[in-house]
Design a protein around this motif. Structure first.
Motif, PDB file in Angstrom:
ATOM      1  N   VAL A 203     -17.367  -8.932   9.322  1.00 26.34           N
ATOM      2  CA  VAL A 203     -17.436  -8.017   8.180  1.00 26.34           C
ATOM      3  C   VAL A 203     -18.882  -7.808   7.767  1.00 26.34           C
ATOM      4  CG1 VAL A 203     -15.172  -8.781   7.380  1.00 26.34           C
ATOM      5  CG2 VAL A 203     -17.236  -9.840   6.420  1.00 26.34           C
ATOM      6  N   LEU A 216     -17.161  -5.107   3.393  1.00 34.77           N
ATOM      7  CA  LEU A 216     -16.486  -4.051   4.134  1.00 34.77           C
ATOM      8  C   LEU A 216     -15.921  -4.656   5.412  1.00 34.77           C
ATOM      9  CD1 LEU A 216     -19.292  -1.333   3.871  1.00 34.77           C
ATOM     10  CD2 LEU A 216     -17.470  -1.816   2.229  1.00 34.77           C
ATOM     11  N   PRO A 220     -18.552  -1.748   9.433  1.00 38.63           N
ATOM     12  CA  PRO A 220     -18.594  -0.372   9.953  1.00 38.63           C
ATOM     13  C   PRO A 220     -19.617  -0.216  11.072  1.00 38.63           C
ATOM     14  CG  PRO A 220     -18.616  -0.401   7.553  1.00 38.63           C
ATOM     15  CD  PRO A 220     -18.812  -1.811   7.992  1.00 38.63           C
ATOM     16  N   TRP A 274     -11.185 -10.310   1.056  1.00 36.85           N
ATOM     17  CA  TRP A 274     -10.459  -9.112   1.472  1.00 36.85           C
ATOM     18  C   TRP A 274      -9.165  -9.453   2.200  1.00 36.85           C
ATOM     19  CZ3 TRP A 274      -9.211  -7.967   6.561  1.00 36.85           C
ATOM     20  CH2 TRP A 274      -9.837  -8.759   7.538  1.00 36.85           C
ATOM     21  N   TRP A 305      -9.144  -0.291   7.287  1.00 34.00           N
ATOM     22  CA  TRP A 305     -10.290  -0.694   6.475  1.00 34.00           C
ATOM     23  C   TRP A 305      -9.828  -1.489   5.262  1.00 34.00           C
ATOM     24  CZ3 TRP A 305     -14.710  -0.041   8.818  1.00 34.00           C
ATOM     25  CH2 TRP A 305     -14.859   1.006   9.715  1.00 34.00           C
ATOM     26  N   SER A 306     -10.625  -2.478   4.895  1.00 34.11           N
ATOM     27  CA  SER A 306     -10.441  -3.197   3.639  1.00 34.11           C
ATOM     28  C   SER A 306     -11.794  -3.320   2.958  1.00 34.11           C
ATOM     29  CB  SER A 306      -9.853  -4.592   3.879  1.00 34.11           C
ATOM     30  OG  SER A 306      -8.513  -4.513   4.317  1.00 34.11           O
ATOM     31  N   VAL A 307     -11.780  -3.233   1.635  1.00 30.75           N
ATOM     32  CA  VAL A 307     -13.003  -3.328   0.839  1.00 30.75           C
ATOM     33  C   VAL A 307     -12.767  -4.328  -0.281  1.00 30.75           C
ATOM     34  CG1 VAL A 307     -14.605  -2.093  -0.676  1.00 30.75           C
ATOM     35  CG2 VAL A 307     -13.685  -0.964   1.357  1.00 30.75           C
ATOM     36  N   ASP A 357      -6.650   3.746   5.058  1.00 33.62           N
ATOM     37  CA  ASP A 357      -7.005   4.398   6.320  1.00 33.62           C
ATOM     38  C   ASP A 357      -8.405   4.988   6.317  1.00 33.62           C
ATOM     39  OD1 ASP A 357      -4.467   3.868   7.396  1.00 33.62           O
ATOM     40  OD2 ASP A 357      -3.625   5.723   6.574  1.00 33.62           O
ATOM     41  N   ASP A 358      -8.964   5.214   5.129  1.00 33.86           N
ATOM     42  CA  ASP A 358     -10.267   5.860   5.016  1.00 33.86           C
ATOM     43  C   ASP A 358     -11.236   4.940   4.283  1.00 33.86           C
ATOM     44  OD1 ASP A 358     -11.702   8.731   5.154  1.00 33.86           O
ATOM     45  OD2 ASP A 358     -12.206   7.748   3.251  1.00 33.86           O
ATOM     46  N   LEU A 359     -12.359   4.630   4.896  1.00 32.78           N
ATOM     47  CA  LEU A 359     -13.312   3.693   4.300  1.00 32.78           C
ATOM     48  C   LEU A 359     -13.901   4.230   3.013  1.00 32.78           C
ATOM     49  CD1 LEU A 359     -15.007   1.113   4.332  1.00 32.78           C
ATOM     50  CD2 LEU A 359     -16.618   2.274   5.869  1.00 32.78           C
TER      51      LEU A 359
END
Length: 374
Positions: A203, A216, A220, A274, A305-307, A357-359
């Protein structure tokens, strides 16, 4: 009778072990430093983790001992092992998380990539290191530092004189090269006493003022080669140091796609929060499985994605609980976790998780929810 796992330390990490312990049938017991701590729901004793008699009284009623932090002294740990207590991670492993000089030396023996470093005992030795590394370096106290404490960027040998003055016979400070990095990463693995090891995705961690602010997951843009390298480093360290339980390896990613080890933590870690809402098996359940020598759980992400966004400080007036309704109404997709701590500037009092699904969307939701607690 359910397996009894004793946690020394009553902070938020112990608190977040409570729910998974209930779910997998573990009787969790906590030795808290004082009344009213984060893990008070499971606190069966209050006492000083440095007091062998207090710790012995606590472990008398448990099957396995683990930790909310790495500060239990070696003499206490080794006395427990001599008493026949199952301690995970054990003192032979924990010494590398307790003393950064000992850690650096052992990682060098294992061939783990890390910044250039040296043990320095006075301003002349520090000055010589700085002269050989572009005139700048990072000085660290080998023991006790966390969240930016005990860490200082220096440009002259005299800038650590106050720390040198506190050293005892045979003691030294750690100095490291000031690494030019593009971002910070973290790799988590879990290892059980029988040797099974599992790894989570690497991460990206975002630090502000020396404290983790956001995570994140997965990192990414991380190429497969880098992700494999990070996992390999985590596995090598876990096996080479004999870690049992969760291991977090904090890493620097350099501009030429190298990764260097910065710090180690042998427990659940901020970089893995996360996983509570973004992975099949959270780091807290995984830690309990590992120290109890149970089969380890699936580490796969539940969403692309996980934040995680930390709640730092909390509101200047009122309590965190006063802000829950607005945060929940505004961002119903956010999962809010609080630690039962009074607000204080810079203090970690909770965090927000969002998986999706979207960062960019996940980052926005997590930050928006956390903003309600500022």
């Amino acid at each position: 009778m359910a397996l009894r796992v004793g946690v020394i330390g009553g902070g938020q990490l112990a608190r977040m072990m409570i729910a998974p312990a209930v779910e997998i049938g573990i009787d969790l017991r906590v030795l808290a430093e004082e009344e009213g701590m984060s893990a008070q729901l499971a606190a069966t004793a209050v006492g000083d983790y440095r007091d062998l008699d207090a710790v012995r009284a606590f472990v008398r009623d448990v099957d396995v001992v683990t930790f909310d932090h790495e500060h239990v002294p070696q003499d206490v740990l080794r006395a427990l092992v001599a008493d026949g207590v199952a301690v995970h991670p054990g003192p032979d492993a924990l010494q590398f998380a307790q003393d950064k000089l000992v850690m650096r030396a052992r990682l060098a023996e294992l061939g783990i990539p890390q910044p250039d470093w040296a043990a320095v005992r006075d301003a002349d030795e520090l000055r010589a290191f700085l002269d050989a590394h572009g005139g700048r370096g990072v000085v660290k106290t080998p023991r006790g530092g966390y969240d930016g404490k005990g860490v200082r960027v220096v440009r002259a040998g005299s800038e650590a004189d106050d720390w040198f003055a506190t050293l005892g016979d045979g003691e030294a400070l750690l100095v490291e090269e000031l690494v030019s990095f593009v971002r910070e990463l973290a790799q988590q693995v879990a290892r059980r006493p029988g040797g099974e090891v599992v790894a989570y995705p690497v991460v990206e961690t975002v630090q502000r003022d020396g404290v983790c602010a956001e995570v994140l997951a997965p990192a990414p843009g991380a190429p497969q080669r880098l992700a494999q390298m990070a996992e390999g480093i985590g596995r090598t360290i876990a096996e080479g140091l004999g870690v049992t339980g969760m291991l977090a390896v904090e890493l620097f990613e350099t501009d030429d796609e190298r990764i260097l080890v910065n710090e180690l933590a042998m427990r659940p870690h901020n970089s893995g929060h996360w996983t509570q809402d973004g992975a099949v098996t959270s780091q807290f359940e995984q830690h309990l499985r590992a120290v109890a020598d149970l089969p380890l759980g699936d580490t796969s992400p539940r969403a692309p994605w996980s934040v995680m966004v930390n709640i730092l400080g909390g509101p200047a007036e009122g309590t965190l609980e006063d802000r829950f309704s607005a945060a929940m109404s505004d961002q119903p997709a956010a999962k809010i976790h609080t630690y039962g701590k009074a607000p204080r500037p810079g203090r970690k009092v909770g965090h927000v998780n969002v998986a999706g699904d979207d960062l960019d969307d996940a980052v926005y939701i997590a930050r928006a929810a956390a903003a309600h607690f500022a």
